[in-house]
Design an enzyme around this catalytic site. Structure first.
Site, PDB file in Angstrom:
ATOM      1  N   GLY A  76      11.328   1.670   1.304  1.00 24.55           N
ATOM      2  CA  GLY A  76      11.017   2.525   2.444  1.00 24.55           C
ATOM      3  C   GLY A  76       9.563   2.991   2.360  1.00 24.55           C
ATOM      4  O   GLY A  76       8.823   2.605   1.451  1.00 24.55           O
TER       5      GLY A  76
ATOM      6  N   GLU B 123       7.792   2.371  -7.951  1.00 27.42           N
ATOM      7  CA  GLU B 123       7.819   1.569  -6.713  1.00 27.42           C
ATOM      8  C   GLU B 123       6.610   0.641  -6.639  1.00 27.42           C
ATOM      9  O   GLU B 123       6.723  -0.523  -6.250  1.00 27.42           O
ATOM     10  CB  GLU B 123       7.833   2.487  -5.485  1.00 27.42           C
ATOM     11  CG  GLU B 123       9.146   3.218  -5.322  1.00 27.42           C
ATOM     12  CD  GLU B 123       9.164   4.178  -4.144  1.00 27.42           C
ATOM     13  OE1 GLU B 123      10.246   4.448  -3.628  1.00 27.42           O
ATOM     14  OE2 GLU B 123       8.093   4.675  -3.757  1.00 27.42           O
TER      15      GLU B 123
HETATM   16  O1  R5P Z   1       9.454   8.492  -3.375  1.00 25.26           O
HETATM   17  C1  R5P Z   1      10.083   8.045  -2.428  1.00 25.26           C
HETATM   18  C2  R5P Z   1       9.824   6.769  -1.806  1.00 25.26           C
HETATM   19  O2  R5P Z   1       8.480   6.398  -1.741  1.00 25.26           O
HETATM   20  C3  R5P Z   1      10.555   6.501  -0.491  1.00 25.26           C
HETATM   21  O3  R5P Z   1      10.590   5.128  -0.328  1.00 25.26           O
HETATM   22  C4  R5P Z   1       9.888   7.141   0.719  1.00 25.26           C
HETATM   23  O4  R5P Z   1       9.789   8.522   0.513  1.00 25.26           O
HETATM   24  C5  R5P Z   1      10.678   6.860   2.015  1.00 25.26           C
HETATM   25  O5  R5P Z   1      11.923   7.433   1.939  1.00 25.26           O
HETATM   26  P1  R5P Z   1      12.946   7.451   3.157  1.00 25.26           P
HETATM   27  O6  R5P Z   1      13.462   6.078   3.333  1.00 25.26           O
HETATM   28  O7  R5P Z   1      14.005   8.430   2.727  1.00 25.26           O
HETATM   29  O8  R5P Z   1      12.184   7.945   4.339  1.00 25.26           O
END
Ligand code: R5P
Length: 270
Positions: free
Chosen positions: A121, A142
């Site tokens: 994400g 990530e």
């Molecule tokens: O640390 C979290 C990550 O980078 C997530 O991928 C990002 O915050 C997006 O998260 P969501 O899919 O809940 O919007």
């Protein structure tokens, strides 16, 4: 939306109690419809990405956050129905749990140092596919996992789609730091690049957020940035910085779920 409802109610003092109740019920319903719409759009983007980018015998990096939950759900479904054989490398404790609870094969970068694809994400995606990540504090793992993949795919809902960074995401760039360096990194960041750098505090624990790696997170709200690649390098050069949430030139394609159920795609230009 709820704030709007309160404003209207304050302005119309002549409303009776039942008016207040009805209005709140209406806004609560609208709010929940809107949230369902967001969840549906996350799901649509995640499902499409998994359908388009996962093949048999693939090694897959599994990102973190709420959108990736749908990607893992779809992956598990395809493994069950189509008998795909895949191994999954997590980017966080959450991702590891997702892989295990969905019955997928867990691996790591030691056993699988090169991945066919990584799916994750994002908090915001600009028109050049530059990302801000780390809203959940997972950006270090990530980025390592994304960099190990031949192809890095982003899945997001329509709220993350921007022309330039900062249009939608107001919480700044998350930067993981070694705990002992948080104050000096914050000071140097502000001196060097301006803006405001703040230690991220935990919500249900006294003290700061601690990452899966034992680090702290500084959220840097910038004032002016011309070149994200250069800014990322400048931040990374500050002693004590572990990793930034800026992903520049890493993404091959982003899938955005829209409010109307369709999915938009943005691909790296050659
Ligand atoms: O640390 C979290 C990550 O980078 C997530 O991928 C990002 O915050 C997006 O998260 P969501 O899919 O809940 O919007």
């Amino acid at each position: 939306m709820l704030r709007q409802a309160c404003k209207i109610l304050n302005a119309k003092q002549q409303f009776s109690f039942s008016h207040y109740k009805q209005t709140f019920e209406l806004y609560s319903r609208l709010f929940s419809i809107n949230m369902n719409q967001v969840e549906e759009s996350k799901k649509a983007a995640a499902y499409k990405a998994v359908d388009n980018h996962v093949c048999d015998n693939y090694s897959i990096g599994i990102g973190s956050g709420s959108t990736i939950v749908y990607a893992v759900e779809r992956l598990a479904e395809r493994v069950r129905k189509e008998g795909l054989k895949v191994v999954c490398v997590p980017t966080s404790f959450q991702a590891r749990q997702l892989i295990i609870t969905n019955g997928l094969t867990l691996s790591d970068l030691e056993r699988t140092p090169e991945l066919d694809v990584a799916i994750d994400g994002a908090d915001e995606v600009d028109e050049n596919l530059t990302l801000i990540k780390g809203g959940g504090g997972c950006q270090t793992q990530e980025k390592i996992v994304a960099s190990a993949a031949k192809c890095f795919i982003v899945v997001a809902d329509y709220r993350k789609d921007s022309r330039s960074l900062g249009e939608q995401w107001a919480r700044g760039v998350p930067i993981e730091v070694l705990p002992l360096a948080y104050a000096s990194v914050a000071r140097k960041l502000q001196k060097m690049l301006g803006g405001k750098a703040e230690l991220r505090m935990a919500k249900n624990k006294a003290g700061p957020v601690v990452t899966d790696n034992g680090g702290f997170v500084i959220d840097w709200v910038w004032e002016k940035v011309g070149d994200w690649q250069q800014t990322n390098t400048q931040i990374k050069m500050i002693p004590g910085v572990v990793e930034t949430g800026l992903f520049v030139g890493m993404t091959y394609k982003a899938y955005f779920g829209n409010a109307d159920g369709t999915v938009s795609e943005r691909q790296k230009r050659d």
